[in-house]
Design an enzyme around this catalytic site. Structure first.
Site, PDB file in Angstrom:
ATOM      1  N   LYS A 133       0.811  -1.227   0.000  1.00 27.89           N
ATOM      2  CA  LYS A 133       0.000   0.000   0.000  1.00 27.89           C
ATOM      3  C   LYS A 133       0.844   1.276   0.000  1.00 27.89           C
ATOM      4  O   LYS A 133       0.444   2.292  -0.550  1.00 27.89           O
ATOM      5  CB  LYS A 133      -0.971  -0.007   1.190  1.00 27.89           C
ATOM      6  CG  LYS A 133      -2.053  -1.076   1.045  1.00 27.89           C
ATOM      7  CD  LYS A 133      -3.050  -1.030   2.182  1.00 27.89           C
ATOM      8  CE  LYS A 133      -4.000  -2.224   2.091  1.00 27.89           C
ATOM      9  NZ  LYS A 133      -5.009  -2.218   3.148  1.00 27.89           N
TER      10      LYS A 133
ATOM     11  N   TYR B 275     -10.243 -10.999   9.330  1.00 30.46           N
ATOM     12  CA  TYR B 275     -11.472 -11.778   9.187  1.00 30.46           C
ATOM     13  C   TYR B 275     -11.117 -13.243   8.954  1.00 30.46           C
ATOM     14  O   TYR B 275      -9.982 -13.574   8.636  1.00 30.46           O
ATOM     15  CB  TYR B 275     -12.339 -11.243   8.033  1.00 30.46           C
ATOM     16  CG  TYR B 275     -11.630 -11.255   6.704  1.00 30.46           C
ATOM     17  CD1 TYR B 275     -10.923 -10.134   6.266  1.00 30.46           C
ATOM     18  CD2 TYR B 275     -11.637 -12.389   5.890  1.00 30.46           C
ATOM     19  CE1 TYR B 275     -10.248 -10.142   5.065  1.00 30.46           C
ATOM     20  CE2 TYR B 275     -10.968 -12.401   4.681  1.00 30.46           C
ATOM     21  CZ  TYR B 275     -10.282 -11.280   4.278  1.00 30.46           C
ATOM     22  OH  TYR B 275      -9.601 -11.299   3.084  1.00 30.46           O
TER      23      TYR B 275
END
Ligand code: ATR
Length: 277
Positions: A69, A225
């Site tokens: 990123k 998650y």
């Protein structure tokens, strides 16, 4: 590439676990768009080359995930305000003469909290654990929702101080009290929302949090998650509400989708179907 179909990709390393191709395929079906979206593994030292190959192949855009990123931020020639503040990019648009970098992670987290989990941040006290890219990417979006306090903590507390110094001007503009606290002192304060933005759960490490920081009235949110982390286990044992980061994943994807296609897809059914899997 000679077909007229628009092509997209998610780039990361590792990338085989990514749910993004599945999520964008569902959004495309729902909105009647014919797109191609694939997962691309970039060698760790080849991010720029990988992206230039996609641009040469006339891809329209890309999502970028760990660990690229920051490099995506460097690659972009123009930045959205969220990307500029986070100095990290997770969504790219390839235009004729520019590469536009966006960051949809913060919007994704806040939408999941407020719209899906009915946890509004205004006037709340929030604890954000972690001081890496994941934490930094979501702070501005949370400040915008004007909590009364946003408290930062991290194993290496100096990194929280650096973020506090950088973000304090924004916190002041929203009249939010931006604090840093030693992780050991967290249980002495009351928090409505506690967010785990560390990568500890990825390596199955325990966070070594004192469980007294959790209580019945709070929401404990892990950005990871697909697994029950020790953070979630501890929160549950204290009777807190809990959530993993699946909703954030889908919401950040929905925001990327609407940047590229100017259509906002529905998210709730996608979250439910992924959770059922
Ligand atoms: P990311 O971009 O995913 O945030 P990162 O920049 O490497 O990745 O940051 C990882 C974060 O998780 C950091 O806040 C890190 O704490 P340190 O700054 O002290 O390294 C935190 N982290 C990782 N493993 C951890 C562990 N076992 N216990 C506590 N914090 C951990």
């Amino acid at each position: 590439m000679t077909d007229l179909k628009k092509h997209f990709a998610v780039i990361g390393n590792p990338i085989h676990h990514s749910l993004s191709p599945q999520i964008h395929a569902v959004f495309a079906k729902e909105t009647g768009l014919d797109i191609a979206y694939e997962a691309v593994l970039s060698p760790l030292d080849q991010f720029k080359n990988t992206m230039h190959q996609l641009i040469q192949q006339k891809f329209t855009g890309a999502n970028v995930t760990l660990p690229f990123k920051k490099e995506a931020y460097q690659l972009a020639t123009t930045h959205s305000s969220y990307a500029s503040i986070a100095e990290a990019v997770n969504t790219l648009e390839f235009k004729e003469n520019e590469i536009i970098g966006h960051n949809t992670d913060g919007i994704g987290l806040v939408r999941d909290l407020e719209q899906n989990l009915d946890t509004h941040l205004k006037n709340k006290k929030i604890l954000l654990i972690g001081a890496g890219g994941a934490a930094e990417g979501v702070i501005y979006s949370m400040l915008e929702k004007t909590p009364s306090e946003l408290t930062l903590t991290n194993r290496t507390i100096e990194k929280s101080n650096v973020i506090q110094n950088k973000m304090d001007v924004h916190a002041k503009s929203f009249d939010v009290n931006l604090n840093v606290i030693e992780i050991a002192k967290c249980p002495h304060q009351y928090f409505d929302v506690i967010i785990n933005a560390t990568s500890a759960s990825l390596s199955d490490d325990a966070l070594h949090m004192d469980p007294k920081v959790f209580h019945e009235g709070c929401l404990a949110y892990d950005m990871i998650y697909g697994k029950e982390t020790s953070f979630i286990e501890q929160a549950k044992s204290q009777g807190s509400k809990i959530s993993d980061g699946l909703g954030m994943l889908v919401e950040q994807a929905a925001e990327a989708f609407s940047i590229w296609h100017h259509i906002k897809p529905h998210t709730k059914s996608v979250i439910e179907s992924l959770r059922a899997l």
